[in-house]
Design a protein around this motif. Structure first.
Motif, PDB file in Angstrom:
ATOM      1  N   GLU A 295       1.643  -7.107  11.118  1.00  0.00           N
ATOM      2  CA  GLU A 295       2.917  -7.786  11.361  1.00  0.00           C
ATOM      3  C   GLU A 295       3.812  -7.647  10.120  1.00  0.00           C
ATOM      4  O   GLU A 295       3.505  -8.201   9.062  1.00  0.00           O
ATOM      5  CB  GLU A 295       2.647  -9.267  11.677  1.00  0.00           C
ATOM      6  CG  GLU A 295       3.843  -9.970  12.282  1.00  0.00           C
ATOM      7  CD  GLU A 295       3.469 -11.311  12.938  1.00  0.00           C
ATOM      8  OE1 GLU A 295       2.277 -11.674  12.957  1.00  0.00           O
ATOM      9  OE2 GLU A 295       4.397 -11.991  13.409  1.00  0.00           O
TER      10      GLU A 295
ATOM     11  N   PHE B  79      -4.125  -2.872 -10.830  1.00  0.00           N
ATOM     12  CA  PHE B  79      -5.160  -3.624 -10.130  1.00  0.00           C
ATOM     13  C   PHE B  79      -5.974  -4.498 -11.075  1.00  0.00           C
ATOM     14  O   PHE B  79      -6.307  -5.634 -10.777  1.00  0.00           O
ATOM     15  CB  PHE B  79      -6.076  -2.683  -9.339  1.00  0.00           C
ATOM     16  CG  PHE B  79      -6.673  -3.337  -8.129  1.00  0.00           C
ATOM     17  CD1 PHE B  79      -7.625  -4.336  -8.253  1.00  0.00           C
ATOM     18  CD2 PHE B  79      -6.268  -2.983  -6.853  1.00  0.00           C
ATOM     19  CE1 PHE B  79      -8.157  -4.954  -7.129  1.00  0.00           C
ATOM     20  CE2 PHE B  79      -6.787  -3.603  -5.725  1.00  0.00           C
ATOM     21  CZ  PHE B  79      -7.742  -4.584  -5.877  1.00  0.00           C
ATOM     22  N   ARG B  80      -6.269  -3.945 -12.232  1.00  0.00           N
ATOM     23  CA  ARG B  80      -7.134  -4.711 -13.149  1.00  0.00           C
ATOM     24  C   ARG B  80      -6.479  -6.018 -13.584  1.00  0.00           C
ATOM     25  O   ARG B  80      -7.136  -6.922 -14.066  1.00  0.00           O
ATOM     26  CB  ARG B  80      -7.512  -3.860 -14.352  1.00  0.00           C
ATOM     27  CG  ARG B  80      -6.336  -3.552 -15.259  1.00  0.00           C
ATOM     28  CD  ARG B  80      -6.680  -2.545 -16.322  1.00  0.00           C
ATOM     29  NE  ARG B  80      -5.507  -2.250 -17.109  1.00  0.00           N
ATOM     30  CZ  ARG B  80      -5.505  -2.227 -18.440  1.00  0.00           C
ATOM     31  NH1 ARG B  80      -6.587  -2.477 -19.113  1.00  0.00           N
ATOM     32  NH2 ARG B  80      -4.399  -1.937 -19.083  1.00  0.00           N
TER      33      ARG B  80
ATOM     34  N   ALA C  65      -1.611  -7.628  -4.972  1.00  0.00           N
ATOM     35  CA  ALA C  65      -0.824  -8.767  -5.458  1.00  0.00           C
ATOM     36  C   ALA C  65      -0.752  -9.887  -4.417  1.00  0.00           C
ATOM     37  O   ALA C  65      -0.881 -11.073  -4.758  1.00  0.00           O
ATOM     38  CB  ALA C  65       0.576  -8.299  -5.838  1.00  0.00           C
TER      39      ALA C  65
ATOM     40  N   SER D  39      -0.937   9.058  -3.315  1.00  0.00           N
ATOM     41  CA  SER D  39      -0.615   7.658  -3.025  1.00  0.00           C
ATOM     42  C   SER D  39       0.555   7.235  -3.904  1.00  0.00           C
ATOM     43  O   SER D  39       0.675   7.685  -5.047  1.00  0.00           O
ATOM     44  CB  SER D  39      -1.811   6.753  -3.315  1.00  0.00           C
ATOM     45  OG  SER D  39      -2.820   6.991  -2.377  1.00  0.00           O
TER      46      SER D  39
ATOM     47  N   MET E  99       0.327   9.542  -7.248  1.00  0.00           N
ATOM     48  CA  MET E  99      -1.000   9.736  -7.838  1.00  0.00           C
ATOM     49  C   MET E  99      -1.774  10.628  -6.872  1.00  0.00           C
ATOM     50  O   MET E  99      -1.886  10.301  -5.683  1.00  0.00           O
ATOM     51  CB  MET E  99      -1.682   8.371  -7.928  1.00  0.00           C
ATOM     52  CG  MET E  99      -2.829   8.322  -8.851  1.00  0.00           C
ATOM     53  SD  MET E  99      -2.297   7.911 -10.501  1.00  0.00           S
ATOM     54  CE  MET E  99      -2.283   6.147 -10.482  1.00  0.00           C
TER      55      MET E  99
ATOM     56  N   PRO F 239      -5.298   2.038 -18.316  1.00  0.00           N
ATOM     57  CA  PRO F 239      -6.463   2.811 -17.889  1.00  0.00           C
ATOM     58  C   PRO F 239      -6.352   4.264 -18.350  1.00  0.00           C
ATOM     59  O   PRO F 239      -7.335   4.937 -18.514  1.00  0.00           O
ATOM     60  CB  PRO F 239      -6.407   2.714 -16.369  1.00  0.00           C
ATOM     61  CG  PRO F 239      -5.674   1.451 -16.094  1.00  0.00           C
ATOM     62  CD  PRO F 239      -4.681   1.317 -17.210  1.00  0.00           C
TER      63      PRO F 239
ATOM     64  N   GLU G 190       4.039  -1.580 -10.901  1.00  0.00           N
ATOM     65  CA  GLU G 190       2.720  -1.606 -11.554  1.00  0.00           C
ATOM     66  C   GLU G 190       2.312  -0.236 -12.112  1.00  0.00           C
ATOM     67  O   GLU G 190       1.289  -0.117 -12.751  1.00  0.00           O
ATOM     68  CB  GLU G 190       1.665  -2.161 -10.602  1.00  0.00           C
ATOM     69  CG  GLU G 190       1.740  -1.666  -9.173  1.00  0.00           C
ATOM     70  CD  GLU G 190       1.124  -0.315  -8.950  1.00  0.00           C
ATOM     71  OE1 GLU G 190       0.272   0.057  -9.736  1.00  0.00           O
ATOM     72  OE2 GLU G 190       1.536   0.366  -7.995  1.00  0.00           O
TER      73      GLU G 190
ATOM     74  N   GLY H 104      -0.080  -7.614   1.905  1.00  0.00           N
ATOM     75  CA  GLY H 104      -1.493  -8.017   1.747  1.00  0.00           C
ATOM     76  C   GLY H 104      -2.267  -6.994   0.944  1.00  0.00           C
ATOM     77  O   GLY H 104      -3.404  -6.674   1.265  1.00  0.00           O
TER      78      GLY H 104
ATOM     79  N   GLY I 173       0.954   2.322 -11.021  1.00  0.00           N
ATOM     80  CA  GLY I 173      -0.341   2.898 -10.658  1.00  0.00           C
ATOM     81  C   GLY I 173      -1.478   2.434 -11.529  1.00  0.00           C
ATOM     82  O   GLY I 173      -2.509   3.082 -11.630  1.00  0.00           O
TER      83      GLY I 173
HETATM   84  C1  LIG Z   1      -4.469   6.679  -6.581  1.00  0.00           C
HETATM   85  C2  LIG Z   1      -4.345   5.394  -7.348  1.00  0.00           C
HETATM   86  C3  LIG Z   1      -5.308   5.058  -8.274  1.00  0.00           C
HETATM   87  C4  LIG Z   1      -5.218   3.858  -8.965  1.00  0.00           C
HETATM   88  N1  LIG Z   1      -6.176   3.557  -9.876  1.00  0.00           N
HETATM   89  C5  LIG Z   1      -6.097   2.397 -10.557  1.00  0.00           C
HETATM   90  C6  LIG Z   1      -7.088   2.072 -11.514  1.00  0.00           C
HETATM   91  O1  LIG Z   1      -7.994   2.862 -11.739  1.00  0.00           O
HETATM   92  N2  LIG Z   1      -6.996   0.867 -12.159  1.00  0.00           N
HETATM   93  C7  LIG Z   1      -6.003  -0.022 -11.901  1.00  0.00           C
HETATM   94  O2  LIG Z   1      -5.987  -1.103 -12.498  1.00  0.00           O
HETATM   95  N3  LIG Z   1      -5.039   0.267 -11.003  1.00  0.00           N
HETATM   96  C8  LIG Z   1      -5.071   1.452 -10.337  1.00  0.00           C
HETATM   97  N4  LIG Z   1      -4.110   1.765  -9.439  1.00  0.00           N
HETATM   98  C9  LIG Z   1      -3.024   0.804  -9.212  1.00  0.00           C
HETATM   99  C10 LIG Z   1      -3.376  -0.247  -8.202  1.00  0.00           C
HETATM  100  O3  LIG Z   1      -4.030   0.298  -7.099  1.00  0.00           O
HETATM  101  C11 LIG Z   1      -2.086  -0.937  -7.810  1.00  0.00           C
HETATM  102  O4  LIG Z   1      -1.613  -1.585  -8.983  1.00  0.00           O
HETATM  103  C12 LIG Z   1      -2.209  -1.975  -6.737  1.00  0.00           C
HETATM  104  O5  LIG Z   1      -2.916  -1.482  -5.632  1.00  0.00           O
HETATM  105  C13 LIG Z   1      -0.820  -2.416  -6.318  1.00  0.00           C
HETATM  106  O6  LIG Z   1      -0.976  -3.497  -5.463  1.00  0.00           O
HETATM  107  P1  LIG Z   1       0.286  -4.180  -4.817  1.00  0.00           P
HETATM  108  O7  LIG Z   1      -0.236  -5.330  -4.038  1.00  0.00           O
HETATM  109  O8  LIG Z   1       1.350  -4.412  -5.826  1.00  0.00           O
HETATM  110  O9  LIG Z   1       0.874  -3.062  -3.847  1.00  0.00           O
HETATM  111  P2  LIG Z   1       0.218  -2.433  -2.534  1.00  0.00           P
HETATM  112  O10 LIG Z   1      -1.243  -2.324  -2.635  1.00  0.00           O
HETATM  113  O11 LIG Z   1       1.019  -1.233  -2.231  1.00  0.00           O
HETATM  114  O12 LIG Z   1       0.510  -3.550  -1.438  1.00  0.00           O
HETATM  115  C14 LIG Z   1       1.768  -3.764  -0.895  1.00  0.00           C
HETATM  116  C15 LIG Z   1       1.526  -4.094   0.558  1.00  0.00           C
HETATM  117  O13 LIG Z   1       2.727  -4.576   1.129  1.00  0.00           O
HETATM  118  C16 LIG Z   1       2.736  -4.162   2.488  1.00  0.00           C
HETATM  119  N5  LIG Z   1       4.111  -4.244   2.966  1.00  0.00           N
HETATM  120  C17 LIG Z   1       5.169  -3.520   2.529  1.00  0.00           C
HETATM  121  N6  LIG Z   1       6.288  -3.895   3.190  1.00  0.00           N
HETATM  122  C18 LIG Z   1       5.914  -4.889   4.040  1.00  0.00           C
HETATM  123  C19 LIG Z   1       6.637  -5.688   4.978  1.00  0.00           C
HETATM  124  N7  LIG Z   1       7.949  -5.533   5.184  1.00  0.00           N
HETATM  125  N8  LIG Z   1       5.943  -6.606   5.695  1.00  0.00           N
HETATM  126  C20 LIG Z   1       4.618  -6.775   5.512  1.00  0.00           C
HETATM  127  N9  LIG Z   1       3.880  -6.045   4.636  1.00  0.00           N
HETATM  128  C21 LIG Z   1       4.527  -5.109   3.896  1.00  0.00           C
HETATM  129  C22 LIG Z   1       2.171  -2.756   2.442  1.00  0.00           C
HETATM  130  O14 LIG Z   1       1.665  -2.338   3.691  1.00  0.00           O
HETATM  131  C23 LIG Z   1       1.086  -2.892   1.375  1.00  0.00           C
HETATM  132  O15 LIG Z   1      -0.182  -3.169   1.928  1.00  0.00           O
HETATM  133  C24 LIG Z   1      -4.150   2.972  -8.736  1.00  0.00           C
HETATM  134  C25 LIG Z   1      -3.162   3.301  -7.799  1.00  0.00           C
HETATM  135  C26 LIG Z   1      -3.237   4.519  -7.136  1.00  0.00           C
HETATM  136  C27 LIG Z   1      -2.149   4.864  -6.158  1.00  0.00           C
END
Ligand SMILES: Cc1cc2nc3c(=O)[nH]c(=O)nc-3n(C[C@H](O)[C@H](O)[C@H](O)COP(=O)(O)OP(=O)(O)OC[C@H]3O[C@@H](n4cnc5c(N)ncnc54)[C@H](O)[C@@H]3O)c2cc1C
Length: 385
Positions: A176, A347-348, A18, A315, A230, A62, A342, A15, A344
């Motif tokens: 969960e 998000f955008r 993505a 992170s 990061m 970025p 991704e 959650g 890091g």
């Molecule tokens: C410090 C930092 C700064 C950043 N700054 C920028 C920025 O300025 N601009 C930008 O565009 N992007 C930025 N990013 C990147 C952006 O934050 C990420 O691309 C984005 O948050 C990734 O999202 P995600 O959903 O792929 O992964 P995540 O946010 O990691 O989500 C994955 C989720 O899956 C859950 N999960 C894992 N395994 C399980 C399981 N077995 N069962 C249930 N849940 C599970 C985890 O708990 C987690 O919540 C930054 C990242 C970091 C670390």
């Protein structure tokens, strides 16, 4: 669409950005869905370092790296901007803030050619002009100001995705974990959760970020992913200087560092680089002394009004060998759509990532071109284990 579509819910694992974006688009398509998040959604936003993230709608990442300055990413960024605007309209939640971006440092000059190529408006500045406008004291002569860049509020974005997904009937199960899953037949996936429950889905969305390989192991698969780090934190600033911090990016041959305007007496800053881990099992969350020292030095040497450090931590983010996303569907049926890698900076791109995941999970062809982000490309390193 494949035969199983619509009979059972789509199961989304993760959650974060993505997973929530996929839930939003699944709801828009009228699909039923359940999101499993082992933690809380948007817990303390520690995954992405706070509520505020950089966006840059130009061709560059970025952080301005050339490898991301290609036509594919430029197109994805442009589509995402349209998506963000639509989400803001639909949910009445303001997500984007166009405050411009100051780019400086010894590698800033290289960015200009890219910006020109993609018709991104910018203003060239010398050190004196920069110091006049902001609290910065750059050590290098050149800089630029990108007028159309800015920040996005990650917390609001997740709230907006969740609001619209929940209104469309998507169920969010926080606290969960998915501890196992398997394809039962061509129309059904069975998922087991940490609460000893079993859920049946018509397809799966794997949106587990840095934990992707842990989930892929249930299919005896693995991607060639490394876990990057990061370092980010908050510094207090002198109230007299608080209005003089722009959103900024310092690009240098040794790495990049960036920060946001002061908010409630603090600036949020981050620095890339650091050692990469093979998996989350060996990822270190504590700030390393080397980068922490460099950040301290840089902020105190190059900015006026920076006071004490309030917090610092690392992170994780997943990186593929070619530093590009994986956004695809795994071989076989029912569909298992996947997003990771991704680097890091994903998000955008949430609107195109979420829409593509929703399309792939429901057996549709993605509206945007995702071919180069294939899970089968050699640089993704998909192997059977
Ligand atoms: C410090 C930092 C700064 C950043 N700054 C920028 C920025 O300025 N601009 C930008 O565009 N992007 C930025 N990013 C990147 C952006 O934050 C990420 O691309 C984005 O948050 C990734 O999202 P995600 O959903 O792929 O992964 P995540 O946010 O990691 O989500 C994955 C989720 O899956 C859950 N999960 C894992 N395994 C399980 C399981 N077995 N069962 C249930 N849940 C599970 C985890 O708990 C987690 O919540 C930054 C990242 C970091 C670390």
């Amino acid at each position: 669409m494949w035969a199983g579509a619509g009979k059972l819910p789509v199961i989304v694992v993760g959650g974060g950005m993505a997973g929530c974006a996929a839930a939003h688009y699944l709801a828009k398509m009228g699909a039923r869905a359940i999101v499993f998040e082992r933690d809380r959604i948007a817990r303390d936003l520690s995954m992405h370092g706070g509520a505020e993230l950089a966006y840059r709608w130009g061709p560059t990442s970025p952080w301005g790296r050339d490898e991301q300055g290609d036509d594919l990413h430029a197109a994805l960024a442009a589509r995402s901007l349209e998506g963000w605007r639509a989400i803001e309209r639909e949910t009445q939640i303001e997500i984007l803030r166009e405050n411009g971006l100051l780019v400086y440092g010894d590698a800033a000059e290289e960015t200009k050619a890219l910006l020109e190529k993609h018709h991104v408006p910018f203003e060239s500045l010398d050190a004196e002009q920069m110091a006049k406008r902001w609290a910065v004291k750059p050590k290098t002569p050149a800089g630029l100001f990108e007028k159309t860049s800015g920040a996005l509020w990650a917390d609001r974005a997740l709230a907006a995705f969740r609001k619209s997904a929940a209104a469309g009937g998507v169920v969010f199960r926080e606290g969960e974990s998915v501890v196992g899953y398997e394809r039962l037949d061509r129309e059904t996936i069975r998922v087991r959760t940490s609460k000893r429950e079993t859920a049946f889905g018509s397809s799966l969305v794997l949106a587990a970020g840095a934990w992707t390989n842990d989930l892929l192991a249930h299919q005896h698969l693995r991607l060639d992913l490394e876990i990057g780090s990061m370092l980010w934190g908050h510094y207090a600033v002198d109230p007299a200087a608080a209005g003089r911090f722009p959103q900024w990016l310092r690009l240098s041959s040794g790495g990049s560092c960036w920060g946001f305007p002061a908010h409630e007496g603090r600036i949020r800053v981050a620095v890339d680089g650091g050692a990469r881990a093979a998996s989350m099992a060996s990822f270190v969350k504590d700030a390393d002394a080397k980068r922490a020292g460099l950040l301290d030095e840089l902020l105190h040497d190059e900015w006026d009004g920076v006071k004490e450090k309030v917090a610092l931590q690392c992170s994780p983010f997943a990186v593929t060998r070619d530093e590009s996303f994986v956004l695809d569907v795994l071989p076989g049926e029912p569909p298992i759509a996947i997003f990771c890698g991704e680097r890091g900076q994903g998000f955008r791109f949430a609107p195109v990532i979420g829409q593509s995941l929703a399309e792939l999970a429901t057996g549709r062809r993605p509206t945007v071109e995702t071919g180069p982000l294939s899970v089968a490309r050699p640089a993704a390193g998909l192997t059977r284990i």
